[in-house]
Write a protein that holds these residues in place. Structure first.
Motif, PDB file in Angstrom:
ATOM      1  N   CYS A  11     -11.194  -0.581  -8.771  1.00 18.29           N
ATOM      2  CA  CYS A  11     -10.353   0.103  -9.751  1.00 18.29           C
ATOM      3  C   CYS A  11      -8.937   0.184  -9.218  1.00 18.29           C
ATOM      4  O   CYS A  11      -8.718   0.526  -8.053  1.00 18.29           O
ATOM      5  N   VAL A  12      -7.990  -0.134 -10.060  1.00 18.95           N
ATOM      6  CA  VAL A  12      -6.581  -0.049  -9.671  1.00 18.95           C
ATOM      7  C   VAL A  12      -5.768   0.330 -10.917  1.00 18.95           C
ATOM      8  O   VAL A  12      -6.030  -0.150 -12.021  1.00 18.95           O
ATOM      9  N   ARG A  13      -4.827   1.244 -10.718  1.00 20.94           N
ATOM     10  CA  ARG A  13      -3.972   1.657 -11.833  1.00 20.94           C
ATOM     11  C   ARG A  13      -3.166   0.462 -12.351  1.00 20.94           C
ATOM     12  O   ARG A  13      -2.651  -0.323 -11.561  1.00 20.94           O
ATOM     13  N   PRO A  14      -3.058   0.329 -13.656  1.00 23.82           N
ATOM     14  CA  PRO A  14      -2.310  -0.807 -14.219  1.00 23.82           C
ATOM     15  C   PRO A  14      -0.885  -0.909 -13.670  1.00 23.82           C
ATOM     16  O   PRO A  14      -0.398  -2.012 -13.442  1.00 23.82           O
ATOM     17  N   GLY A  15      -0.254   0.206 -13.414  1.00 19.82           N
ATOM     18  CA  GLY A  15       1.128   0.187 -12.959  1.00 19.82           C
ATOM     19  C   GLY A  15       1.343  -0.390 -11.565  1.00 19.82           C
ATOM     20  O   GLY A  15       2.472  -0.725 -11.211  1.00 19.82           O
ATOM     21  N   ILE A  16       0.292  -0.509 -10.782  1.00 23.44           N
ATOM     22  CA  ILE A  16       0.468  -1.041  -9.425  1.00 23.44           C
ATOM     23  C   ILE A  16      -0.247  -2.376  -9.201  1.00 23.44           C
ATOM     24  O   ILE A  16      -0.270  -2.886  -8.088  1.00 23.44           O
ATOM     25  N   ARG A  17      -0.816  -2.957 -10.258  1.00 27.87           N
ATOM     26  CA  ARG A  17      -1.528  -4.238 -10.109  1.00 27.87           C
ATOM     27  C   ARG A  17      -0.666  -5.314  -9.489  1.00 27.87           C
ATOM     28  O   ARG A  17      -1.133  -6.120  -8.699  1.00 27.87           O
ATOM     29  N   SER A  46      -3.931  -8.314 -16.890  1.00 32.11           N
ATOM     30  CA  SER A  46      -5.076  -7.401 -16.852  1.00 32.11           C
ATOM     31  C   SER A  46      -5.713  -7.418 -15.464  1.00 32.11           C
ATOM     32  O   SER A  46      -5.367  -8.225 -14.603  1.00 32.11           O
ATOM     33  N   ALA A  47      -6.698  -6.546 -15.270  1.00 34.76           N
ATOM     34  CA  ALA A  47      -7.407  -6.476 -13.986  1.00 34.76           C
ATOM     35  C   ALA A  47      -8.207  -7.742 -13.715  1.00 34.76           C
ATOM     36  O   ALA A  47      -8.611  -7.994 -12.578  1.00 34.76           O
TER      37      ALA A  47
END
Length: 123
Positions: A11-17, A46-47
């Motif tokens: 899991c990773v926040r979209p803002g730091i991908r 996207s992730a």
């Protein structure tokens, strides 16, 4: 827990991908991955950008079944049982000569992994 070898959850926040450097590239992580007529390798926002290969379909189904089993049992119940097993193991190890427990014994300070070592020279 109960999961097969291979699949994992990330899991990773979209803002730091975009802060993560990609070390591998593959067809599944590009924008419009199923459009085989494209000749550019633009990484998706996207992730899915972290999935360089094809999905581990069998492993993912097994992981899904494992998560369903955990949810059915209740994560609180499972966590309590894991802690109880660890406490039992630490008690059993404490009764053995020459074994030093490295895992904190205070409540809330240990989980399912117990670390210990054999003290040199002890019998």
């Amino acid at each position: 827990m109960f999961g097969p070898e291979g699949p994992a959850l990330f899991c990773v926040r979209p803002g730091i991908r975009n802060q993560f450097r990609l070390n591998q590239y593959g067809w599944h992580m590009v924008e419009d991955a199923l459009d085989f007529a494209r000749d550019d390798w633009r990484v998706t926002v996207s992730a899915r950008r972290f999935e360089c290969g094809r999905p581990n379909t069998l492993g993912n189904r097994a992981l899904s079944a494992s998560l369903e089993l955990l949810a059915e049992a209740g994560i609180t119940t499972v966590a309590a049982q894991v802690v109880a097993h660890s406490a039992y193991l630490m008690d059993a190890l404490a009764a053995l000569p020459g074994i030093e427990n490295l895992t904190p014994r205070a409540p809330g300070r240990y989980a399912g992994i117990v670390n210990f070592c054999h003290v040199r020279g002890a019998r």
